[in-house]
Design a protein around this motif. Structure first.
Motif, PDB file in Angstrom:
ATOM      1  N   ILE A 198     115.843  54.637   9.166  1.00  0.00           N
ATOM      2  CA  ILE A 198     115.832  53.959   8.036  1.00  0.00           C
ATOM      3  C   ILE A 198     115.324  52.454   8.134  1.00  0.00           C
ATOM      4  O   ILE A 198     114.482  51.813   7.436  1.00  0.00           O
ATOM      5  CB  ILE A 198     117.212  54.066   7.298  1.00  0.00           C
ATOM      6  N   ALA A 199     115.762  51.755   9.448  1.00  0.00           N
ATOM      7  CA  ALA A 199     115.657  50.317   9.379  1.00  0.00           C
ATOM      8  C   ALA A 199     113.958  50.272   9.803  1.00  0.00           C
ATOM      9  O   ALA A 199     113.353  49.122   9.234  1.00  0.00           O
ATOM     10  CB  ALA A 199     116.448  49.992  10.572  1.00  0.00           C
ATOM     11  N   SER A 200     113.598  51.381  10.627  1.00  0.00           N
ATOM     12  CA  SER A 200     112.121  51.108  10.780  1.00  0.00           C
ATOM     13  C   SER A 200     111.401  51.092   9.518  1.00  0.00           C
ATOM     14  O   SER A 200     109.973  50.452   9.756  1.00  0.00           O
ATOM     15  CB  SER A 200     111.536  52.051  12.007  1.00  0.00           C
ATOM     16  N   LEU A 201     111.407  51.791   8.565  1.00  0.00           N
ATOM     17  CA  LEU A 201     110.835  51.985   7.409  1.00  0.00           C
ATOM     18  C   LEU A 201     111.075  50.823   6.632  1.00  0.00           C
ATOM     19  O   LEU A 201     110.122  50.146   6.189  1.00  0.00           O
ATOM     20  CB  LEU A 201     111.250  53.120   6.655  1.00  0.00           C
ATOM     21  N   LEU A 202     112.196  50.147   6.294  1.00  0.00           N
ATOM     22  CA  LEU A 202     112.485  48.934   5.653  1.00  0.00           C
ATOM     23  C   LEU A 202     111.711  47.920   6.378  1.00  0.00           C
ATOM     24  O   LEU A 202     111.155  46.876   5.661  1.00  0.00           O
ATOM     25  CB  LEU A 202     114.031  48.799   5.553  1.00  0.00           C
ATOM     26  N   ALA A 203     111.805  47.810   7.568  1.00  0.00           N
ATOM     27  CA  ALA A 203     111.334  46.515   8.506  1.00  0.00           C
ATOM     28  C   ALA A 203     109.561  46.424   7.862  1.00  0.00           C
ATOM     29  O   ALA A 203     109.469  45.254   8.121  1.00  0.00           O
ATOM     30  CB  ALA A 203     111.696  46.697   9.861  1.00  0.00           C
ATOM     31  N   ALA A 204     109.030  47.444   7.810  1.00  0.00           N
ATOM     32  CA  ALA A 204     107.617  47.570   7.650  1.00  0.00           C
ATOM     33  C   ALA A 204     107.165  47.259   6.045  1.00  0.00           C
ATOM     34  O   ALA A 204     106.232  47.070   5.974  1.00  0.00           O
ATOM     35  CB  ALA A 204     107.043  48.758   7.906  1.00  0.00           C
ATOM     36  N   GLN A 205     108.326  46.932   5.114  1.00  0.00           N
ATOM     37  CA  GLN A 205     108.151  46.556   3.825  1.00  0.00           C
ATOM     38  C   GLN A 205     107.555  45.231   3.470  1.00  0.00           C
ATOM     39  O   GLN A 205     108.307  44.485   4.129  1.00  0.00           O
ATOM     40  CB  GLN A 205     108.982  47.369   2.914  1.00  0.00           C
ATOM     41  N   PRO A 206     106.669  45.094   2.699  1.00  0.00           N
ATOM     42  CA  PRO A 206     106.401  43.698   2.630  1.00  0.00           C
ATOM     43  C   PRO A 206     107.492  42.491   2.171  1.00  0.00           C
ATOM     44  O   PRO A 206     107.655  41.342   2.620  1.00  0.00           O
ATOM     45  CB  PRO A 206     105.358  43.540   1.390  1.00  0.00           C
ATOM     46  N   ALA A 207     108.470  43.236   1.420  1.00  0.00           N
ATOM     47  CA  ALA A 207     109.525  42.406   0.840  1.00  0.00           C
ATOM     48  C   ALA A 207     110.404  41.852   2.133  1.00  0.00           C
ATOM     49  O   ALA A 207     111.130  41.065   1.831  1.00  0.00           O
ATOM     50  CB  ALA A 207     110.599  43.356   0.090  1.00  0.00           C
ATOM     51  N   TYR A 208     110.257  42.385   3.234  1.00  0.00           N
ATOM     52  CA  TYR A 208     111.275  42.045   4.417  1.00  0.00           C
ATOM     53  C   TYR A 208     110.415  41.439   5.441  1.00  0.00           C
ATOM     54  O   TYR A 208     110.804  41.443   6.643  1.00  0.00           O
ATOM     55  CB  TYR A 208     112.123  43.281   4.802  1.00  0.00           C
ATOM     56  N   ALA A 209     109.230  41.392   5.177  1.00  0.00           N
ATOM     57  CA  ALA A 209     108.215  40.922   6.355  1.00  0.00           C
ATOM     58  C   ALA A 209     108.546  39.439   6.966  1.00  0.00           C
ATOM     59  O   ALA A 209     108.317  39.272   8.093  1.00  0.00           O
ATOM     60  CB  ALA A 209     106.626  40.634   5.833  1.00  0.00           C
ATOM     61  N   ASP A 210     109.362  38.657   6.161  1.00  0.00           N
ATOM     62  CA  ASP A 210     110.006  37.391   6.865  1.00  0.00           C
ATOM     63  C   ASP A 210     111.298  37.417   7.548  1.00  0.00           C
ATOM     64  O   ASP A 210     112.099  36.530   7.666  1.00  0.00           O
ATOM     65  CB  ASP A 210     110.111  36.407   5.551  1.00  0.00           C
ATOM     66  N   CYS A 211     111.869  38.430   7.739  1.00  0.00           N
ATOM     67  CA  CYS A 211     113.005  38.846   8.447  1.00  0.00           C
ATOM     68  C   CYS A 211     112.971  39.648   9.589  1.00  0.00           C
ATOM     69  O   CYS A 211     113.252  40.830   9.897  1.00  0.00           O
ATOM     70  CB  CYS A 211     113.948  39.756   7.341  1.00  0.00           C
ATOM     71  N   PRO A 212     112.393  39.262  10.573  1.00  0.00           N
ATOM     72  CA  PRO A 212     112.357  39.720  11.858  1.00  0.00           C
ATOM     73  C   PRO A 212     113.444  40.041  12.801  1.00  0.00           C
ATOM     74  O   PRO A 212     113.709  40.946  13.431  1.00  0.00           O
ATOM     75  CB  PRO A 212     111.424  38.765  12.907  1.00  0.00           C
ATOM     76  N   ASN A 213     114.682  39.353  12.145  1.00  0.00           N
ATOM     77  CA  ASN A 213     116.071  39.710  12.773  1.00  0.00           C
ATOM     78  C   ASN A 213     116.791  40.248  11.514  1.00  0.00           C
ATOM     79  O   ASN A 213     117.368  39.488  10.792  1.00  0.00           O
ATOM     80  CB  ASN A 213     116.772  38.324  13.345  1.00  0.00           C
TER      81      ASN A 213
END
Length: 408
Positions: A198-213
């Motif tokens: 789930i995290a890998s999918l969400l991390a790839a979304q543009p809305a969370y691009a500024d959240c590497p941590n």
């Protein structure tokens, strides 16, 4: 004597083109160059090879522009049938199998009710072989190759050794499972924790691009967590890192599915919420140890509409979550804590107590600027994440296979 060199930059650029097309859909060559910092000549050369290998296709040219200026762009896109992957989601009493094509889209999904807790390790391996084999026969005839399989499992897994260490869906422990399936299906078999998918999918979304941590907490029958540090999942020594649900809220407290007491999961998971409500409240009939979505929706609605017993139960769950999240903030200082999963249905009934517990636990400097948000569970992201993980892990082998097939 000099060793032969390999053009790793060419390979990396080719993978970048493939993954950009998968993430963004059809694109012009010039735009692919700009997005990936690759020269137009290199993109043109790479796309010519991918066309020959059958990994991409060209769309018909766009219509001429009204002013007649400029040449219409020709868009390229991944050839969906060039390869496929299978994601198998293993949860309590259910196995879901999903086929994803080379472009990352779901092409088929099926559910099977299985008494998972009655299986031993050999039974599970035989069952998975049978279900995947039947799926391949029925659903994969149009694809050039099966590139890989991803097993998404609740609980603690070792991705490196392909071993299910412990899962609430199973009665056995420490079972190596990936190797036998890889031998049977002649492809890579990846074993992943469901929260990491789930995290890998969400991390790839543009809305969370500024959240590497990024910290993703999954609420549902159990409680899972994935921690991404600089965009990389933190797995720990044997894959058991980030087991948020089994960190402690109250020592010697309520009984958890893991067999210990006082875990956060024992207060905030579906089975814990329903267990606390089953005696004092009238709820839909069903398996109280494995409550259904209908049962949980009924309980959630009671809390949201002011039933004092249900409100108290959800407030306690919120406090348990808050204590756990406070520890996560102090330890990892993430950019964002994202709460999702089917259990997010009850987040509104939990969040006041959750934020209160965080505020009581931490000074403002430790809470910092971390955002805490919920993410709607309007689709099951586990298998979508598993498909993305499997494709990324097998793209290099798909490239090699397609090159070999062309040269044969």
């Amino acid at each position: 004597m000099a060793l032969p060199s390999t053009d790793t930059s060419r390979h990396d650029n080719t993978l970048a083109v493939i993954r950009t097309l998968r993430d963004r859909g059809p694109a012009a060559r010039v735009d692919l160059g700009t997005l990936n910092g690759i020269s137009s000549a290199t993109v043109t050369s790479i796309s010519a090879e991918l066309l020959q290998q059958g990994l991409i296709t060209e769309r018909p040219p766009e219509a001429p522009r009204p002013n007649g200026r400029g040449r219409p762009k020709t868009l390229i896109e991944l050839a969906p049938n060039a390869a496929c992957v299978v994601c198998v989601k293993l949860s309590i009493n259910e196995i879901q199998l999903v086929v994803g094509d080379f472009a990352g889209q779901v092409r088929h999904s099926e559910h099977h009710t299985v008494s998972t807790l009655t299986l031993n390790a050999d039974d599970l391996e035989a069952l998975l072989e049978d279900k995947i084999s039947a799926l391949c026969t029925r659903q994969l005839t149009g694809f050039q190759r099966l590139a890989g399989i991803c097993l998404a499992v609740q609980g603690v897994v070792s991705s490196q050794s392909g071993t299910i260490i412990w899962s609430p869906a199973l009665s056995f422990r420490n079972a190596p499972i990936s190797a036998r399936l890889a031998k049977r299906f002649h492809c890579s078999v990846l074993l992943e924790n469901d929260a990491n998918c789930i995290a890998s999918l969400l991390a790839a979304q543009p809305a969370y691009a500024d959240c590497p941590n990024l910290v993703v907490i999954m609420l549902g029958y159990g409680i899972g967590m994935s921690v991404l540090i600089s965009g990389v999942p933190f797995l720990g020594a044997n894959g058991s890192a980030a087991e948020f649900g089994h960190s402690k809220y109250q020592p010697d407290g309520a009984l958890c599915a893991c067999g210990r007491r006082g875990c956060i999961e024992a207060y905030a998971s579906d089975y814990a919420l329903y267990r606390a409500a089953a005696d004092p409240l009238e709820l839909p009939v069903g398996d109280s140890a494995h409550p259904s979505e209908q049962q949980m929706q009924a309980l959630t609605q009671l809390a949201l509409h002011g039933n004092p017993v249900a409100k108290r139960i959800y407030a306690e769950a919120g406090r348990a979550l808050g204590v756990g999240i406070a520890n996560v903030l102090a330890l990892f200082n993430p950019d964002l804590v994202l709460i999702t999963g089917s259990g997010v249905r009850g987040f509104d009934a939990m969040q006041t107590a959750m934020h209160g517990a965080i505020d009581n636990a931490l000074v403002a400097e430790l809470r910092g600027t971390t955002r805490i948000e919920s993410c709607a569970w309007d689709r099951d992201m586990t298998c979508m994440g598993g498909i993305a993980i499997a494709l990324n892990a097998t793209d290099s082998q798909t490239l090699l296979d397609s090159q070999t097939a062309r040269e044969a």
